[in-house]
Design an enzyme around this catalytic site. Structure first.
Site, PDB file in Angstrom:
ATOM      1  N   ASN A   1       0.829  -1.211   0.000  1.00  0.00           N
ATOM      2  CA  ASN A   1       0.000   0.000   0.000  1.00  0.00           C
ATOM      3  C   ASN A   1       0.863   1.261   0.000  1.00  0.00           C
ATOM      4  O   ASN A   1       0.379   2.351   0.243  1.00  0.00           O
ATOM      5  CB  ASN A   1      -0.951   0.011   1.205  1.00  0.00           C
ATOM      6  CG  ASN A   1      -1.973   1.133   1.119  1.00  0.00           C
ATOM      7  OD1 ASN A   1      -2.346   1.562   0.036  1.00  0.00           O
ATOM      8  ND2 ASN A   1      -2.408   1.638   2.255  1.00  0.00           N
TER       9      ASN A   1
ATOM     10  N   HIS B   1     -14.892   1.697  -6.899  1.00  0.00           N
ATOM     11  CA  HIS B   1     -13.868   2.679  -7.275  1.00  0.00           C
ATOM     12  C   HIS B   1     -12.485   2.051  -7.177  1.00  0.00           C
ATOM     13  O   HIS B   1     -12.212   1.254  -6.291  1.00  0.00           O
ATOM     14  CB  HIS B   1     -13.936   3.897  -6.348  1.00  0.00           C
ATOM     15  CG  HIS B   1     -12.786   4.836  -6.535  1.00  0.00           C
ATOM     16  ND1 HIS B   1     -12.620   5.563  -7.687  1.00  0.00           N
ATOM     17  CD2 HIS B   1     -11.728   5.134  -5.739  1.00  0.00           C
ATOM     18  CE1 HIS B   1     -11.514   6.290  -7.589  1.00  0.00           C
ATOM     19  NE2 HIS B   1     -10.950   6.031  -6.425  1.00  0.00           N
TER      20      HIS B   1
ATOM     21  N   CYS C   1     -10.475  10.338  -7.039  1.00  0.00           N
ATOM     22  CA  CYS C   1     -10.593   9.652  -5.753  1.00  0.00           C
ATOM     23  C   CYS C   1     -11.336  10.578  -4.797  1.00  0.00           C
ATOM     24  O   CYS C   1     -11.851  11.627  -5.200  1.00  0.00           O
ATOM     25  CB  CYS C   1      -9.188   9.295  -5.225  1.00  0.00           C
ATOM     26  SG  CYS C   1      -9.172   8.033  -3.929  1.00  0.00           S
TER      27      CYS C   1
ATOM     28  N   GLY D   1     -16.577  10.122  -2.748  1.00  0.00           N
ATOM     29  CA  GLY D   1     -17.119   9.850  -1.409  1.00  0.00           C
ATOM     30  C   GLY D   1     -16.806  10.887  -0.369  1.00  0.00           C
ATOM     31  O   GLY D   1     -17.704  11.516   0.170  1.00  0.00           O
ATOM     32  N   SER D   2     -15.541  11.109  -0.086  1.00  0.00           N
ATOM     33  CA  SER D   2     -15.185  11.982   1.034  1.00  0.00           C
ATOM     34  C   SER D   2     -15.041  13.430   0.586  1.00  0.00           C
ATOM     35  O   SER D   2     -14.685  13.723  -0.558  1.00  0.00           O
ATOM     36  CB  SER D   2     -13.881  11.513   1.673  1.00  0.00           C
ATOM     37  OG  SER D   2     -12.835  11.507   0.724  1.00  0.00           O
TER      38      SER D   2
ATOM     39  N   HIS E   1      -4.917  14.349  -5.269  1.00  0.00           N
ATOM     40  CA  HIS E   1      -3.765  14.439  -4.383  1.00  0.00           C
ATOM     41  C   HIS E   1      -2.994  15.738  -4.603  1.00  0.00           C
ATOM     42  O   HIS E   1      -1.994  15.983  -3.929  1.00  0.00           O
ATOM     43  CB  HIS E   1      -2.834  13.247  -4.595  1.00  0.00           C
ATOM     44  CG  HIS E   1      -3.462  11.948  -4.197  1.00  0.00           C
ATOM     45  ND1 HIS E   1      -3.996  11.070  -5.111  1.00  0.00           N
ATOM     46  CD2 HIS E   1      -3.671  11.390  -2.983  1.00  0.00           C
ATOM     47  CE1 HIS E   1      -4.486  10.021  -4.474  1.00  0.00           C
ATOM     48  NE2 HIS E   1      -4.308  10.196  -3.193  1.00  0.00           N
TER      49      HIS E   1
ATOM     50  N   TRP F   1      -5.482  -3.410   3.086  1.00  0.00           N
ATOM     51  CA  TRP F   1      -5.034  -2.214   3.790  1.00  0.00           C
ATOM     52  C   TRP F   1      -5.063  -2.367   5.309  1.00  0.00           C
ATOM     53  O   TRP F   1      -4.939  -1.403   6.042  1.00  0.00           O
ATOM     54  CB  TRP F   1      -5.848  -1.012   3.338  1.00  0.00           C
ATOM     55  CG  TRP F   1      -5.535  -0.637   1.912  1.00  0.00           C
ATOM     56  CD1 TRP F   1      -4.652  -1.257   1.070  1.00  0.00           C
ATOM     57  CD2 TRP F   1      -6.094   0.439   1.163  1.00  0.00           C
ATOM     58  NE1 TRP F   1      -4.642  -0.645  -0.166  1.00  0.00           N
ATOM     59  CE2 TRP F   1      -5.513   0.403  -0.135  1.00  0.00           C
ATOM     60  CE3 TRP F   1      -7.030   1.417   1.449  1.00  0.00           C
ATOM     61  CZ2 TRP F   1      -5.843   1.317  -1.128  1.00  0.00           C
ATOM     62  CZ3 TRP F   1      -7.360   2.327   0.449  1.00  0.00           C
ATOM     63  CH2 TRP F   1      -6.767   2.284  -0.815  1.00  0.00           C
TER      64      TRP F   1
END
Length: 769
Positions: A126, A657, A739, A447-448, A707, A576
């Site tokens: 990860n 996703h 994302c 989502g977030s 990001h 994760w």
């Protein structure tokens, strides 16, 4: 004498000191001198920690302010022209390549607007690395002397180290051609790259380095013949040079045997192999050594947090000694300890019995030292340590925390019908059109929304008992209200509640599932300043109660537009987390799938008819080589997703996703999700679109990099959509970011989403007309 060795140590600091100073620097709250000073302090502390533990071979150049592969790109001048034109200092060039940079002109300084380079997973971990990006015009040369400087820094503190460098073949093979050089095979640049390596190695030797660890992790992949041949080209050219340190060639994360022919006979001092992942490779790798080469035996797990079973590890070491001789064996971690938390002693709240089963990076130092002593002086020389270790191993194996018969029984009753939706996609789509009534080019987010300082403060207060559950719930509801209001104002079509109550997309669920343990300071770097605290799967997994239904129902009550329920998928929760090493991944994943199936069904019962079950780790979990392990995985991983999601009616739309991996459309298709969203903004050519052009269900290729703080203008979004609809059916296309937006700030998010939605409206109007 058998020596002990560590391949790399976490650079983040026991209290996330690196995160704090880099983010302060990016925010203009710390100077470059302050940034560099904290880095120096962290390196010094890491070297001291390893020396005090008694480690014989200590690494240097394992520190980075962002990513060790990106460091090498900077060091060897692999800097695309778009980052050069601004004449940024090297440290700012590093950060611009890693995270993008967008800032207005100030005084004599021009405006800067440059996106980040592509970021992908480091093998099946990860951790994310920034992909080296080469072109026909790449000119390799040394920019500075980072590895030499850090070696000398350690030496000045009385610590002799072995510098670590990613090898030339892996560096090129893990990279890609830039958008202006798509016909370039990076491995063809090897003859131009070797002189830069030679120059660096000679500088290290001149500084006093006697040995260098050169990592060639791609040895555990299925390599084309030209890449295999590159090893002989590279290392024979380096080996014929005088005045360079001895070289230990290191591979990890998998089986190097299929590529032994490529490295056998190379003029290096020895090899390191991972015997945690592949203990059965010992006979063949030992036989491939010449009579003088050493064998570094990776028996302490650099990827997980379980205590090493000393008796099993010592057997591997003794077998290695028998094959090559005790004077040619080194006891080592399997890989860098970058992937493990810093220190178990920082955990004050863990259950004592469970804590006794764990070993973090600092504790693993002691493990390699004990095992080296046992291999040198006999097990009786460390009898107390072996006795305590055996008690810990037995305690875990026999604990009722580990085993839950009810979970095993339920899993045994699963049928093939449980792993399939009730109807094929066309029939489901017809039902979903009636349920959802969405326009062409429907817009959504992943989502977030931003996790603001206020959210973190209130969560911290709640966790400390400083505010009541009722006060915290009211605060969360207010945040959800604001998120829904913003989305309606900006014109999104399928909304999300923003996830203000969630700390992390895996930790949040693990905390509500039976069978997990959690740390307070068990941070691990994922990329840049993004750190995670992976949950630890300590036993069989089940769901005691609903986890997300209340917040999703509340959010849906605030709007007439469809609201997505947001879950993390079983494969990603497994990957994760720190998984068990006493139960197969398949069994652990399907236990998670059953727990999530209950949640998906409860969301539907609660009136939520769009449910996103994210699987960004689906590609990451793919075994690195072709073979039975991989063919098994591509069966049970999508089956686990379908087991979690197939209990709903046709009119409920299942999303998933994926991000930051080289995805295979066949793997995505096997999930049978109604809609998938895929990271796309850093992809530079139409080939990636074409690979998904025949995807039978609906898809959203992410249009901006979440990001990066950069805000793409609307015309850039329009160009992205134009490129996609040129090869992909417009009726099947969704418009979304790469994302979730939790790491961004609200001012950036509002501008990014406004431009994205406006671009979608342009195309909606065009095709509607």
């Amino acid at each position: 004498m058998v020596l002990s060795s560590v391949l790399g140590f976490p650079r983040i600091g026991p209290n996330r000191e690196l995160k704090k100073i880099t983010e302060a620097y990016w925010g203009g709250k710390a100077s470059v001198d302050e940034l560099l000073q904290v880095g120096k302090e962290l390196r010094a502390a890491n070297w001291k920690r390893q020396k005090d533990a008694g480690v014989d071979i200590i690494p240097s150049n394992d520190f980075s302010y962002y990513d060790q592969v990106l460091d090498l790109s900077l060091l060897f001048n692999v800097i695309p022209d778009r980052y050069r034109k601004y004449d940024l200092p090297l440290i700012d060039t590093l950060f611009a390549m890693g995270r993008g940079l967008q800032r207005p002109a100030t005084g004599s300084s021009p405006a800067v607007d440059v996106p980040a380079l592509e970021m992908v997973k480091w093998f099946d971990s990860n951790y994310h690395y920034v992909r080296p990006t080469f072109s026909h015009s790449t000119q390799f040369k040394l920019n500075g002397n980072k590895p030499v400087d850090e070696y000398l820094e350690a030496k000045a503190q009385g610590v002799e180290t072995r510098p670590v460098i990613l090898g030339p073949v892996s560096f090129l093979f893990l990279g890609k051609a830039d958008r202006d050089s798509l016909d370039l095979d990076p491995i063809s640049l090897l003859p131009k790259l070797i002189p830069a390596y030679v120059e660096l190695l000679k500088k290290l030797a001149a500084a006093g380095a006697k040995s260098v660890q050169i990592d060639e992790p791609v040895l555990v992949l299925d390599l084309p013949q030209n890449v295999k041949a590159a090893y002989k080209t590279a290392y024979e050219a380096i080996g014929k040079e005088s005045g360079i340190p001895s070289i230990i060639l290191a591979s990890y994360f998998g089986d190097a045997r299929p590529n032994l022919d490529a490295v056998k006979g190379l003029p290096v001092a020895g090899f390191h192999y991972d015997f945690v992942r592949v203990p059965q490779q010992l006979d063949e790798v030992a036989a491939a050594l010449n009579s003088n080469q050493v064998l570094s035996v990776g028996v302490v797990d650099g990827r997980n947090i379980w205590k090493t079973d000393f008796s099993k590890a010592l057997k591997v070491i003794e077998d290695a000694k028998a094959k090559v001789g005790a004077d040619r064996v080194i006891v080592a971690t399997s890989s860098s300890l970058l992937h493990t938390p810093v220190d178990l002693e920082n955990e004050k709240k863990l259950d004592a019995q469970i804590k006794d089963w764990f070993s973090f990076a600092t504790q693993k130092l002691g493990e390699v030292v004990v095992l080296a002593k046992a291999a040198t002086n006999g097990q009786q020389s460390v009898a107390k340590e072996f006795e305590e270790n055996a008690k810990s191993i037995a305690s875990r194996a026999n604990s009722n925390i580990t085993n839950d018969p009810a979970v095993r029984q339920r899993l045994g009753a699963v049928t093939d019908a449980d792993k399939k939706r009730k109807s094929p996609f066309p029939q489901r789509l017809a039902a979903q059109k009636k349920t959802l009534n969405l326009p062409l080019f429907p817009t959504t987010t992943i989502g977030s929304f931003p996790q603001t300082p206020e959210i973190r403060i209130q969560r911290n207060k709640f966790n400390k008992g400083e505010i009541s559950a009722e006060e915290y719930e009211k605060f969360i509801q207010k945040e959800i209200q604001e998120a829904v209001k913003f989305q309606e104002e900006v014109g999104l079509d399928v909304l999300v509640h923003g996830e203000p109550e969630r700390n992390d997309m895996v930790q949040y669920f693990g905390e509500q599932l039976q069978g997990f343990a959690f740390t307070t300071n068990g941070w691990v770097q994922s990329y840049g300043s993004r750190y995670v605290r992976p949950p630890i799967i300590v036993g069989d997994v089940s769901r005691p109660k609903a986890m997300t239904v209340k917040e999703s129902q509340y959010a849906q009550s605030l709007t007439k537009k469809p609201m997505k329920g947001m879950l993390t998928g079983p494969v990603t929760i497994l990957r994760w987390s720190f998984p068990r090493n006493d139960l197969s991944d398949k069994e652990q994943c399907q236990q998670l799938a059953l727990a999530l199936r209950d949640e998906v069904n409860d969301l539907e019962k609660g009136g939520v008819y769009v449910i996103q079950v994210d699987e960004p780790a689906i590609r990451e979990g793919l075994p690195l080589r072709e073979g039975k392990e991989r063919s098994d995985y591509v069966q049970w991983a999508p089956e686990s997703f379908r087991l979690a999601t197939s209990g709903v009616q046709d009119g409920t739309q299942i999303h998933s996703h994926f991000c930051y991996s080289d995805l295979d459309p066949a793997h995505i298709k096997a999930l049978d999700a109604d809609v998938v969203s895929i990271e796309f903004s850093k992809k530079d050519d139409s080939k990636y679109i074409q690979e998904f052009s025949n995807y039978p269900n609906h898809i959203g290729l992410g249009l901006f990099d979440i990001h990066s703080p950069r805000v793409p203008p609307q015309d850039e979004f329009e160009q992205r959509i134009r490129d996609i609809v040129g090869v992909y059916p417009k009726e099947n296309l969704w418009v979304n970011p790469d994302c979730g937006l939790k790491t961004r700030k609200w001012d950036e998010t509002k501008k990014q989403l406004t431009n994205m939605v406006n671009a979608a409206k342009v195309y909606r109007q065009k095709y509607s007309a």
